[in-house]
Write a protein that holds these residues in place. Structure first.
Motif, PDB file in Angstrom:
ATOM      1  N   VAL A   1      -5.629   1.521  16.684  1.00 10.14           N
ATOM      2  CA  VAL A   1      -5.918   2.845  17.232  1.00 10.14           C
ATOM      3  C   VAL A   1      -7.374   3.230  16.962  1.00 10.14           C
ATOM      4  N   LYS A   2      -7.806   3.042  15.712  1.00  8.73           N
ATOM      5  CA  LYS A   2      -9.192   3.365  15.373  1.00  8.73           C
ATOM      6  C   LYS A   2     -10.144   2.224  15.676  1.00  8.73           C
ATOM      7  N   LYS A   3      -9.564   1.080  16.139  1.00 12.24           N
ATOM      8  CA  LYS A   3     -10.363  -0.074  16.581  1.00 12.24           C
ATOM      9  C   LYS A   3     -11.254  -0.640  15.468  1.00 12.24           C
ATOM     10  N   ARG A   4     -10.774  -0.585  14.229  1.00 16.31           N
ATOM     11  CA  ARG A   4     -11.479  -1.226  13.126  1.00 16.31           C
ATOM     12  C   ARG A   4     -10.772  -2.548  12.879  1.00 16.31           C
ATOM     13  N   SER A   5     -11.325  -3.660  13.363  1.00 19.73           N
ATOM     14  CA  SER A   5     -10.619  -4.940  13.430  1.00 19.73           C
ATOM     15  C   SER A   5     -10.084  -5.425  12.086  1.00 19.73           C
ATOM     16  N   LEU A   6     -10.763  -5.110  10.997  1.00 22.83           N
ATOM     17  CA  LEU A   6     -10.314  -5.574   9.685  1.00 22.83           C
ATOM     18  C   LEU A   6      -9.302  -4.639   9.044  1.00 22.83           C
ATOM     19  N   GLY A   7      -9.016  -3.510   9.687  1.00 20.42           N
ATOM     20  CA  GLY A   7      -8.022  -2.592   9.153  1.00 20.42           C
ATOM     21  C   GLY A   7      -8.505  -1.872   7.925  1.00 20.42           C
ATOM     22  N   LEU A   8      -7.602  -1.615   6.993  1.00 20.83           N
ATOM     23  CA  LEU A   8      -7.960  -0.927   5.761  1.00 20.83           C
ATOM     24  C   LEU A   8      -8.924  -1.770   4.935  1.00 20.83           C
ATOM     25  N   ARG A   9      -9.736  -1.095   4.150  1.00 18.84           N
ATOM     26  CA  ARG A   9     -10.610  -1.811   3.234  1.00 18.84           C
ATOM     27  C   ARG A   9      -9.779  -2.404   2.104  1.00 18.84           C
ATOM     28  N   ALA A  10     -10.283  -3.471   1.513  1.00 21.65           N
ATOM     29  CA  ALA A  10      -9.529  -4.179   0.480  1.00 21.65           C
ATOM     30  C   ALA A  10      -9.153  -3.257  -0.669  1.00 21.65           C
ATOM     31  N   TRP A  11     -10.065  -2.408  -1.101  1.00 23.11           N
ATOM     32  CA  TRP A  11      -9.776  -1.540  -2.245  1.00 23.11           C
ATOM     33  C   TRP A  11      -8.685  -0.538  -1.920  1.00 23.11           C
ATOM     34  N   GLN A  12      -8.596  -0.122  -0.645  1.00 26.80           N
ATOM     35  CA  GLN A  12      -7.544   0.813  -0.246  1.00 26.80           C
ATOM     36  C   GLN A  12      -6.166   0.153  -0.326  1.00 26.80           C
ATOM     37  N   LYS A  13      -6.078  -1.077   0.166  1.00 28.44           N
ATOM     38  CA  LYS A  13      -4.810  -1.810   0.103  1.00 28.44           C
ATOM     39  C   LYS A  13      -4.395  -2.047  -1.341  1.00 28.44           C
ATOM     40  N   ILE A  14      -5.340  -2.527  -2.129  1.00 30.84           N
ATOM     41  CA  ILE A  14      -5.028  -2.842  -3.524  1.00 30.84           C
ATOM     42  C   ILE A  14      -4.580  -1.601  -4.278  1.00 30.84           C
ATOM     43  N   LEU A  15      -5.246  -0.483  -4.040  1.00 30.68           N
ATOM     44  CA  LEU A  15      -4.887   0.754  -4.723  1.00 30.68           C
ATOM     45  C   LEU A  15      -3.461   1.166  -4.410  1.00 30.68           C
ATOM     46  N   VAL A  16      -3.099   1.152  -3.122  1.00 34.65           N
ATOM     47  CA  VAL A  16      -1.741   1.539  -2.724  1.00 34.65           C
ATOM     48  C   VAL A  16      -0.718   0.570  -3.311  1.00 34.65           C
ATOM     49  N   GLN A  17      -1.013  -0.723  -3.230  1.00 38.49           N
ATOM     50  CA  GLN A  17      -0.093  -1.725  -3.768  1.00 38.49           C
ATOM     51  C   GLN A  17       0.110  -1.556  -5.272  1.00 38.49           C
ATOM     52  N   LEU A  18      -0.959  -1.262  -5.986  1.00 41.46           N
ATOM     53  CA  LEU A  18      -0.861  -1.087  -7.428  1.00 41.46           C
ATOM     54  C   LEU A  18      -0.044   0.153  -7.786  1.00 41.46           C
ATOM     55  N   VAL A  19      -0.230   1.218  -7.033  1.00 38.82           N
ATOM     56  CA  VAL A  19       0.513   2.458  -7.304  1.00 38.82           C
ATOM     57  C   VAL A  19       2.009   2.244  -7.085  1.00 38.82           C
ATOM     58  N   ILE A  20       2.376   1.640  -5.946  1.00 37.70           N
ATOM     59  CA  ILE A  20       3.789   1.406  -5.639  1.00 37.70           C
ATOM     60  C   ILE A  20       4.412   0.464  -6.667  1.00 37.70           C
ATOM     61  N   THR A  21       3.705  -0.617  -6.961  1.00 35.31           N
ATOM     62  CA  THR A  21       4.231  -1.600  -7.914  1.00 35.31           C
ATOM     63  C   THR A  21       4.338  -1.013  -9.311  1.00 35.31           C
ATOM     64  N   GLY A  22       3.346  -0.229  -9.717  1.00 32.86           N
ATOM     65  CA  GLY A  22       3.383   0.396 -11.025  1.00 32.86           C
ATOM     66  C   GLY A  22       4.569   1.332 -11.172  1.00 32.86           C
ATOM     67  N   ALA A  23       4.834   2.128 -10.120  1.00 33.88           N
ATOM     68  CA  ALA A  23       5.971   3.046 -10.152  1.00 33.88           C
ATOM     69  C   ALA A  23       7.286   2.272 -10.231  1.00 33.88           C
ATOM     70  N   PHE A  24       7.364   1.157  -9.518  1.00 33.59           N
ATOM     71  CA  PHE A  24       8.591   0.361  -9.533  1.00 33.59           C
ATOM     72  C   PHE A  24       8.782  -0.321 -10.891  1.00 33.59           C
ATOM     73  N   ALA A  25       7.701  -0.795 -11.487  1.00 32.76           N
ATOM     74  CA  ALA A  25       7.788  -1.414 -12.812  1.00 32.76           C
ATOM     75  C   ALA A  25       8.285  -0.395 -13.838  1.00 32.76           C
ATOM     76  N   PHE A  26       7.810   0.843 -13.730  1.00 29.65           N
ATOM     77  CA  PHE A  26       8.272   1.900 -14.631  1.00 29.65           C
ATOM     78  C   PHE A  26       9.760   2.150 -14.436  1.00 29.65           C
ATOM     79  N   TYR A  27      10.209   2.131 -13.169  1.00 30.11           N
ATOM     80  CA  TYR A  27      11.641   2.320 -12.901  1.00 30.11           C
ATOM     81  C   TYR A  27      12.463   1.202 -13.530  1.00 30.11           C
ATOM     82  N   LEU A  28      12.013  -0.039 -13.382  1.00 27.22           N
ATOM     83  CA  LEU A  28      12.752  -1.167 -13.937  1.00 27.22           C
ATOM     84  C   LEU A  28      12.920  -1.023 -15.442  1.00 27.22           C
TER      85      LEU A  28
END
Length: 326
Positions: free
Chosen positions: A102-129
């Motif tokens: 939609v925004k026509k940015r071929s590479l999509g999200l920046r690497a740091w944005q992906k990593i940040l979201v992944q770390l937050v979700i994974t961290g919350a799940f690890a705490f749940y476990l």
């Protein structure tokens, strides 16, 4: 919360029905919005015809999975946690797809944005476990050991959770490169964990059924020639689901067996990139490795069939490795 097989069957049928209904509705809508697949010019030439095929079809997988799962969440925190992880990674994938198409940015999200979201979700799940069962959360089943468990200290287990979660989402994302490839492979992996959850009496059983049903329904429209692609929306959600379910069942080590295709696809990219940086030469004709098969003269459907067969065989081996568990 019942863990009998009928709950998984109901969830699978419900998810399948929702998926089959949503796909024909979403495809023309995405075509109207011109939300089409981007195809690399340096890849197999046969893929150029895929350009413009509606993507972001992972929305169907997530919605059908969620609708079927919601009926089994009452008094079932494990199921709720798995659903939240799946949706969380799916939303991140949707954000990435939206940025690309939609925004026509071929590479999509920046690497740091992906990593940040992944770390937050994974961290919350690890705490749940940890909070769900305290020290017992660090117990893992070891394949081919007659049900022996491995009790890890928290400082080892928590990094392992991140490795499993990020490795699975990355592997799923790389496997999504041919029509029907990731949806079929992940359906087989989900079926393995469905059987494991049933045999173990796990309350996560209905969600495994919902995953299988949603993927089978989506596969009707995603198999060759695909009318819709799942995009990062689907591949990220599926990788998160597989990892979360394996961790809840204390079977993440089994992913090295049953999700071997994820592992091979990821390794092929790491080997290709690493060797090219060292020598300036490539090991494979193209990575991920499914493209190398195509450039060697294999048809797309033959490669997909091979990867299905490999996954099915590895699921059988996974059963042998865990038969004292399941």
């Amino acid at each position: 919360m019942p863990s009998n097989l009928s709950s998984a069957v109901y969830a699978a049928l419900g998810a399948f029905a929702v998926s089959v209904i949503l796909c024909p509705t979403l495809i023309p809508f995405l075509m109207k919005l011109k939300v089409g697949q981007f195809v690399r010019d340096d890849g197999p030439k046969e893929h150029l015809k895929k350009a413009g095929t509606p993507t972001m079809g992972g929305v169907v997988i997530i919605l059908s999975f969620a609708v079927a799962s919601v009926f089994f969440l009452k008094g079932n925190p494990d199921a709720a946690a798995i659903l939240l992880v799946t949706v969380g990674f799916g939303l991140m994938g949707f954000w990435d797809d939206y940025t690309k198409v939609v925004k026509k940015r071929s590479l999509g999200l920046r690497a740091w944005q992906k990593i940040l979201v992944q770390l937050v979700i994974t961290g919350a799940f690890a705490f749940y476990l940890y909070s769900r069962s305290g020290p017992n959360a660090w117990e893992l089943y070891i394949p081919f050991t007659k049900g022996i468990t491995w009790n890890l200290p928290a400082y080892v287990y928590v990094p392992l959770v991140f490795i499993v979660m990020l490795g699975s989402t990355n592997g799923s994302n790389l496997t999504d490169g041919l029509d029907g490839l990731n949806s079929g492979v992940t359906a087989l992996i989900s079926a393995f964990f469905l059987f494991a959850a049933w045999a173990m009496g796990s309350s996560s059983l209905p969600l495994a059924g919902a995953a299988v049903g949603s993927l089978l329904g989506f596969l009707l429209f995603n198999s060759y020639p695909a009318r819709i692609m799942m995009g990062d929306t689907g591949s990220q959600a599926l990788g998160g689901f597989v990892a979360a379910l394996a961790l809840v069942l204390r079977m993440p080590l089994f992913l090295l067996i049953v999700a071997l295709i994820y592992v091979i696809e990821s390794l092929s990219v790491m080997i290709q990139v690493g060797w090219f940086k060292l020598t300036g030469r490539r090991v494979f004709k193209m990575a991920p490795i499914h493209h190398s098969f195509e450039l060697s003269g294999w048809s797309e459907t033959r490669v997909v069939a091979l990867f299905y067969v490999v996954t099915a065989i590895m699921c059988l081996i996974g059963y042998l490795g865990g038969q004292h568990i399941v």
